[in-house]
Motif scaffolding. Structure first.
Motif, PDB file in Angstrom:
ATOM      1  N   GLU A  90     -78.453  36.676 -31.651  1.00 27.95           N
ATOM      2  CA  GLU A  90     -78.787  35.410 -32.097  1.00 27.95           C
ATOM      3  C   GLU A  90     -80.012  34.511 -31.159  1.00 27.95           C
ATOM      4  O   GLU A  90     -80.659  34.004 -31.879  1.00 27.95           O
ATOM      5  N   ILE A  91     -79.723  35.003 -30.156  1.00 31.44           N
ATOM      6  CA  ILE A  91     -81.087  34.577 -29.063  1.00 31.44           C
ATOM      7  C   ILE A  91     -82.439  35.047 -29.484  1.00 31.44           C
ATOM      8  O   ILE A  91     -83.167  34.250 -29.700  1.00 31.44           O
ATOM      9  N   LEU A  92     -82.452  36.423 -30.137  1.00 30.87           N
ATOM     10  CA  LEU A  92     -83.655  36.980 -30.478  1.00 30.87           C
ATOM     11  C   LEU A  92     -84.059  36.098 -31.639  1.00 30.87           C
ATOM     12  O   LEU A  92     -85.165  35.914 -31.929  1.00 30.87           O
ATOM     13  N   ALA A  93     -83.166  36.085 -32.657  1.00 29.68           N
ATOM     14  CA  ALA A  93     -83.358  35.318 -33.945  1.00 29.68           C
ATOM     15  C   ALA A  93     -84.080  33.916 -33.579  1.00 29.68           C
ATOM     16  O   ALA A  93     -84.792  33.447 -34.328  1.00 29.68           O
ATOM     17  N   ASN A  94     -83.391  33.179 -32.581  1.00 29.68           N
ATOM     18  CA  ASN A  94     -83.889  31.857 -32.317  1.00 29.68           C
ATOM     19  C   ASN A  94     -85.422  31.823 -31.650  1.00 29.68           C
ATOM     20  O   ASN A  94     -86.177  31.039 -31.948  1.00 29.68           O
ATOM     21  N   THR A  95     -85.453  32.898 -30.917  1.00 31.46           N
ATOM     22  CA  THR A  95     -87.068  32.928 -30.584  1.00 31.46           C
ATOM     23  C   THR A  95     -87.916  33.265 -31.370  1.00 31.46           C
ATOM     24  O   THR A  95     -89.055  32.957 -31.325  1.00 31.46           O
ATOM     25  N   LEU A  96     -87.492  34.115 -32.368  1.00 32.04           N
ATOM     26  CA  LEU A  96     -88.352  34.681 -33.337  1.00 32.04           C
ATOM     27  C   LEU A  96     -88.802  33.246 -34.396  1.00 32.04           C
ATOM     28  O   LEU A  96     -90.126  32.898 -34.631  1.00 32.04           O
ATOM     29  N   VAL A  97     -87.727  32.356 -34.809  1.00 26.46           N
ATOM     30  CA  VAL A  97     -87.992  31.234 -35.483  1.00 26.46           C
ATOM     31  C   VAL A  97     -89.020  30.132 -34.713  1.00 26.46           C
ATOM     32  O   VAL A  97     -89.891  29.830 -35.317  1.00 26.46           O
ATOM     33  N   PHE A  98     -88.714  30.209 -33.527  1.00 26.63           N
ATOM     34  CA  PHE A  98     -89.711  29.313 -32.715  1.00 26.63           C
ATOM     35  C   PHE A  98     -90.942  29.908 -32.635  1.00 26.63           C
ATOM     36  O   PHE A  98     -92.077  28.962 -32.869  1.00 26.63           O
ATOM     37  N   GLN A  99     -91.409  31.224 -32.440  1.00 32.24           N
ATOM     38  CA  GLN A  99     -92.546  31.828 -32.549  1.00 32.24           C
ATOM     39  C   GLN A  99     -93.433  31.823 -33.990  1.00 32.24           C
ATOM     40  O   GLN A  99     -94.430  31.394 -34.099  1.00 32.24           O
ATOM     41  N   LEU A 100     -92.516  31.861 -34.908  1.00 26.53           N
ATOM     42  CA  LEU A 100     -92.901  31.800 -36.306  1.00 26.53           C
ATOM     43  C   LEU A 100     -93.672  30.332 -36.502  1.00 26.53           C
ATOM     44  O   LEU A 100     -94.461  29.998 -37.283  1.00 26.53           O
ATOM     45  N   ASP A 101     -92.691  29.587 -36.204  1.00 27.84           N
ATOM     46  CA  ASP A 101     -93.118  27.838 -36.228  1.00 27.84           C
ATOM     47  C   ASP A 101     -94.559  27.640 -35.560  1.00 27.84           C
ATOM     48  O   ASP A 101     -95.298  26.761 -35.911  1.00 27.84           O
ATOM     49  N   ARG A 102     -94.789  28.296 -34.522  1.00 27.87           N
ATOM     50  CA  ARG A 102     -95.815  28.179 -33.594  1.00 27.87           C
ATOM     51  C   ARG A 102     -97.161  28.878 -33.994  1.00 27.87           C
ATOM     52  O   ARG A 102     -98.286  28.864 -33.659  1.00 27.87           O
ATOM     53  N   LEU A 103     -96.820  29.939 -35.264  1.00 27.15           N
ATOM     54  CA  LEU A 103     -97.916  30.821 -35.416  1.00 27.15           C
ATOM     55  C   LEU A 103     -99.349  30.304 -35.891  1.00 27.15           C
ATOM     56  O   LEU A 103    -100.069  30.792 -35.465  1.00 27.15           O
ATOM     57  N   PRO A 104     -99.510  29.339 -36.707  1.00 28.08           N
ATOM     58  CA  PRO A 104    -100.694  28.963 -37.027  1.00 28.08           C
ATOM     59  C   PRO A 104    -101.408  28.356 -35.834  1.00 28.08           C
ATOM     60  O   PRO A 104    -102.437  28.619 -35.641  1.00 28.08           O
ATOM     61  N   VAL A 105    -100.940  27.806 -34.794  1.00 31.24           N
ATOM     62  CA  VAL A 105    -101.424  27.143 -33.639  1.00 31.24           C
ATOM     63  C   VAL A 105    -101.893  28.329 -32.857  1.00 31.24           C
ATOM     64  O   VAL A 105    -102.990  28.429 -32.402  1.00 31.24           O
ATOM     65  N   LEU A 106    -101.062  29.368 -32.704  1.00 29.59           N
ATOM     66  CA  LEU A 106    -101.319  30.482 -31.828  1.00 29.59           C
ATOM     67  C   LEU A 106    -102.441  31.389 -32.533  1.00 29.59           C
ATOM     68  O   LEU A 106    -103.418  31.616 -31.673  1.00 29.59           O
ATOM     69  N   LEU A 107    -102.527  31.394 -33.795  1.00 32.64           N
ATOM     70  CA  LEU A 107    -103.750  32.110 -34.300  1.00 32.64           C
ATOM     71  C   LEU A 107    -105.072  31.366 -34.296  1.00 32.64           C
ATOM     72  O   LEU A 107    -106.076  31.899 -34.024  1.00 32.64           O
ATOM     73  N   GLN A 108    -105.050  30.163 -34.275  1.00 37.13           N
ATOM     74  CA  GLN A 108    -106.098  29.146 -34.145  1.00 37.13           C
ATOM     75  C   GLN A 108    -106.624  29.389 -32.819  1.00 37.13           C
ATOM     76  O   GLN A 108    -107.888  29.594 -32.349  1.00 37.13           O
ATOM     77  N   THR A 109    -105.772  29.307 -31.753  1.00 37.66           N
ATOM     78  CA  THR A 109    -106.041  29.526 -30.199  1.00 37.66           C
ATOM     79  C   THR A 109    -106.623  30.757 -30.041  1.00 37.66           C
ATOM     80  O   THR A 109    -107.776  30.982 -29.331  1.00 37.66           O
ATOM     81  N   ILE A 110    -106.297  31.773 -30.555  1.00 41.88           N
ATOM     82  CA  ILE A 110    -106.658  33.050 -30.360  1.00 41.88           C
ATOM     83  C   ILE A 110    -108.269  33.146 -31.008  1.00 41.88           C
ATOM     84  O   ILE A 110    -108.975  34.021 -30.415  1.00 41.88           O
ATOM     85  N   GLN A 111    -108.236  32.678 -32.092  1.00 45.98           N
ATOM     86  CA  GLN A 111    -109.660  32.647 -32.874  1.00 45.98           C
ATOM     87  C   GLN A 111    -110.647  32.019 -31.908  1.00 45.98           C
ATOM     88  O   GLN A 111    -111.773  32.357 -31.705  1.00 45.98           O
ATOM     89  N   GLU A 112    -110.259  30.908 -31.518  1.00 40.61           N
ATOM     90  CA  GLU A 112    -111.112  30.025 -30.384  1.00 40.61           C
ATOM     91  C   GLU A 112    -111.707  30.845 -29.140  1.00 40.61           C
ATOM     92  O   GLU A 112    -112.856  30.747 -28.968  1.00 40.61           O
ATOM     93  N   THR A 113    -110.771  31.556 -28.695  1.00 38.63           N
ATOM     94  CA  THR A 113    -110.800  32.071 -27.368  1.00 38.63           C
ATOM     95  C   THR A 113    -111.835  33.248 -27.812  1.00 38.63           C
ATOM     96  O   THR A 113    -112.614  33.626 -26.943  1.00 38.63           O
TER      97      THR A 113
END
Length: 130
Positions: free
Chosen positions: A1-24
């Motif tokens: 359950e902890i891993l599932a919650n972590t995954l959901v949190f990361q998926l919510d952040r995915l667009p921001v993460l991808l944008q940050t990586i592209q800018e970097t």
């Protein structure tokens, strides 16, 4: 359950993460010499090939003192990791270009803010030119 919650949190952040990586990646491409344009796909690691006369160990120590982790995931011509080269019948010297690259390649962080990417590029340019 902890891993599932972590995954959901990361998926919510995915667009921001991808944008940050592209800018970097854009910052590294702009500020580091001898870096050609890379695909616009997000990179988990930014591979950077040091000039032939560079001391990778010195550079890694320099950045470690600054609290910045630069990776060296590709330390030998056959992977993964520390595979026994003899067990896979690889003889040193049989692929000199690959062996050379494994001594000079580093991975720069990609999930960092723009100012951090610029700092990494400036420091890398500075320490490589020493």
């Amino acid at each position: 359950e902890i891993l599932a919650n972590t995954l959901v949190f990361q998926l919510d952040r995915l667009p921001v993460l991808l944008q940050t990586i592209q800018e970097t990646v854009g910052e590294y491409t702009q500020h580091l010499p001898h870096v050609s344009r890379l695909p616009t796909i997000p990179l988990n690691r930014f591979p950077y090939l040091l000039p032939k006369d560079s001391d990778r160990s010195h550079i890694l120590r320099h950045f470690k003192k600054l609290g910045i982790f630069l990776g060296t995931w590709y330390d030998q011509p056959v992977g993964p990791g520390k595979v026994d080269l003899g067990a896979v019948r690889y003889r040193l010297g049989s692929c000199p270009d690959a062996e050379d690259i494994t001594k000079r390649i580093m991975n720069l962080p990609t999930n960092v803010e723009e100012d951090t990417a610029q700092f990494v590029a400036r420091e890398l340019n500075s320490v490589v030119s020493e």
